[in-house]
Design an enzyme around this catalytic site. Structure first.
Site, PDB file in Angstrom:
ATOM      1  N   LEU A   1       0.873  -1.166   0.000  1.00  0.00           N
ATOM      2  CA  LEU A   1       0.000   0.000   0.000  1.00  0.00           C
ATOM      3  C   LEU A   1       0.909   1.213   0.000  1.00  0.00           C
ATOM      4  CD1 LEU A   1      -2.587  -0.933   2.800  1.00  0.00           C
ATOM      5  CD2 LEU A   1      -2.904  -1.139   0.328  1.00  0.00           C
ATOM      6  N   ASP A   2       0.558   2.241  -0.754  1.00  0.00           N
ATOM      7  CA  ASP A   2       1.427   3.410  -0.732  1.00  0.00           C
ATOM      8  C   ASP A   2       1.272   4.153   0.593  1.00  0.00           C
ATOM      9  OD1 ASP A   2      -0.698   5.335  -0.977  1.00  0.00           O
ATOM     10  OD2 ASP A   2      -0.728   5.025  -3.137  1.00  0.00           O
ATOM     11  N   ARG A   3       2.171   5.087   0.823  1.00  0.00           N
ATOM     12  CA  ARG A   3       2.240   5.769   2.113  1.00  0.00           C
ATOM     13  C   ARG A   3       0.885   6.347   2.543  1.00  0.00           C
ATOM     14  NH1 ARG A   3       6.141   9.143   4.870  1.00  0.00           N
ATOM     15  NH2 ARG A   3       7.631   9.080   3.139  1.00  0.00           N
TER      16      ARG A   3
ATOM     17  N   THR B   1      -2.212   5.601   1.675  1.00  0.00           N
ATOM     18  CA  THR B   1      -3.352   4.698   1.773  1.00  0.00           C
ATOM     19  C   THR B   1      -3.319   3.932   3.087  1.00  0.00           C
ATOM     20  OG1 THR B   1      -3.346   4.438  -0.631  1.00  0.00           O
ATOM     21  CG2 THR B   1      -4.577   2.810   0.630  1.00  0.00           C
TER      22      THR B   1
ATOM     23  N   ARG C   1      -5.856   6.015  -7.435  1.00  0.00           N
ATOM     24  CA  ARG C   1      -5.768   7.472  -7.414  1.00  0.00           C
ATOM     25  C   ARG C   1      -5.660   8.030  -8.829  1.00  0.00           C
ATOM     26  NH1 ARG C   1      -0.991   8.126  -3.062  1.00  0.00           N
ATOM     27  NH2 ARG C   1      -1.233  10.344  -3.608  1.00  0.00           N
TER      28      ARG C   1
END
Length: 228
Positions: free
Chosen positions: A53-55, A57, A156
């Site tokens: 998961l990106d930062r 999220t 996104r």
């Protein structure tokens, strides 16, 4: 710092990742706290990320307790045998159901656009009497999102592509609406959450469903959309 454990067995552990936390060390970040090291110290053994998961999220993040376990479940992510459900808040009223097929560039890879597919379903809408942009009122949608590929920041980027930017997205979003949520609701983060992950356990083949509960910001969203 303690991470909330959502699921654990002899092979896997799932935690609830808060927004703003990187999964692991990155050469382009000076962060000193990461999900991998935090969870390792918390449960007393090494953990290996199965997916990412990106930062920005938040939500369900699964780790293997061995490299073999991580590889086995990671292969199921790669072959799209894992059911993913995200919750997000988008600008405007999106269609009741939709399919976004649009190539996404993975900045950490070759830089070449890769095929990407995202499905979504609108759960609720709200219209607020505030002229946030050029209209006399502001409309928002609560959506359930299912990415069918795993490109970096795919959800996104896809919602930007259909002009329904996600609220709190400072990279691909709309600054006016982000600012409105900060000032009106005191929400200072991306409203994108990995809500549920479902899969066949690679060792037992039993069905596993791991989900998370709304935090304080998402409870504000439930109230905003009149969800009980």
């Amino acid at each position: 710092m303690q991470l909330r454990i959502l699921y654990q067995d002899p092979h896997y552990v799932a935690s609830d990742k808060p927004p703003g936390l990187l999964v692991h060390r990155s050469p382009i970040s000076r962060d000193r706290v990461f999900a991998v090291q935090t969870l390792r110290d918390q449960i007393g053994c090494r953990v290996y990320p199965v997916h990412r998961l990106d930062r920005a999220t938040s939500g369900v993040l699964i780790f293997g307790l061995s490299t073999e376990a991580a590889s086995r479940l990671g292969a199921r992510f790669q072959s799209r045998q894992v059911d993913k459900a995200y919750l997000a808040v988008a600008r405007g009223w999106v269609d009741e159901v939709g399919l976004i097929e649009h190539p996404v560039t993975d900045e950490e890879g070759s830089g070449v656009p890769q095929a990407a597919v995202t499905r979504y379903r609108r759960l609720a809408t709200v219209e607020l009497p505030h002229p946030v942009d050029r209209y006399p009122s502001a409309r928002y949608s609560l959506v359930q999102v299912t990415p069918h590929s795993g490109r970096r920041q795919q959800i996104r980027k896809h919602f930007k592509h259909i002009s329904h930017h996600l609220i709190g997205d400072t990279t691909h979003g709309n600054g006016k609406h982000n600012r409105f949520f900060r000032e009106r609701f005191d929400i200072h983060r991306l409203l994108l959450m990995s809500w549920q992950l479902g899969f066949r356990h690679p060792y037992s083949e039993h069905r596993v469903l791991v989900g998370t509960e709304p935090d304080a910001d998402w409870r504000k969203i439930e109230k905003l959309f009149n969800i009980v």
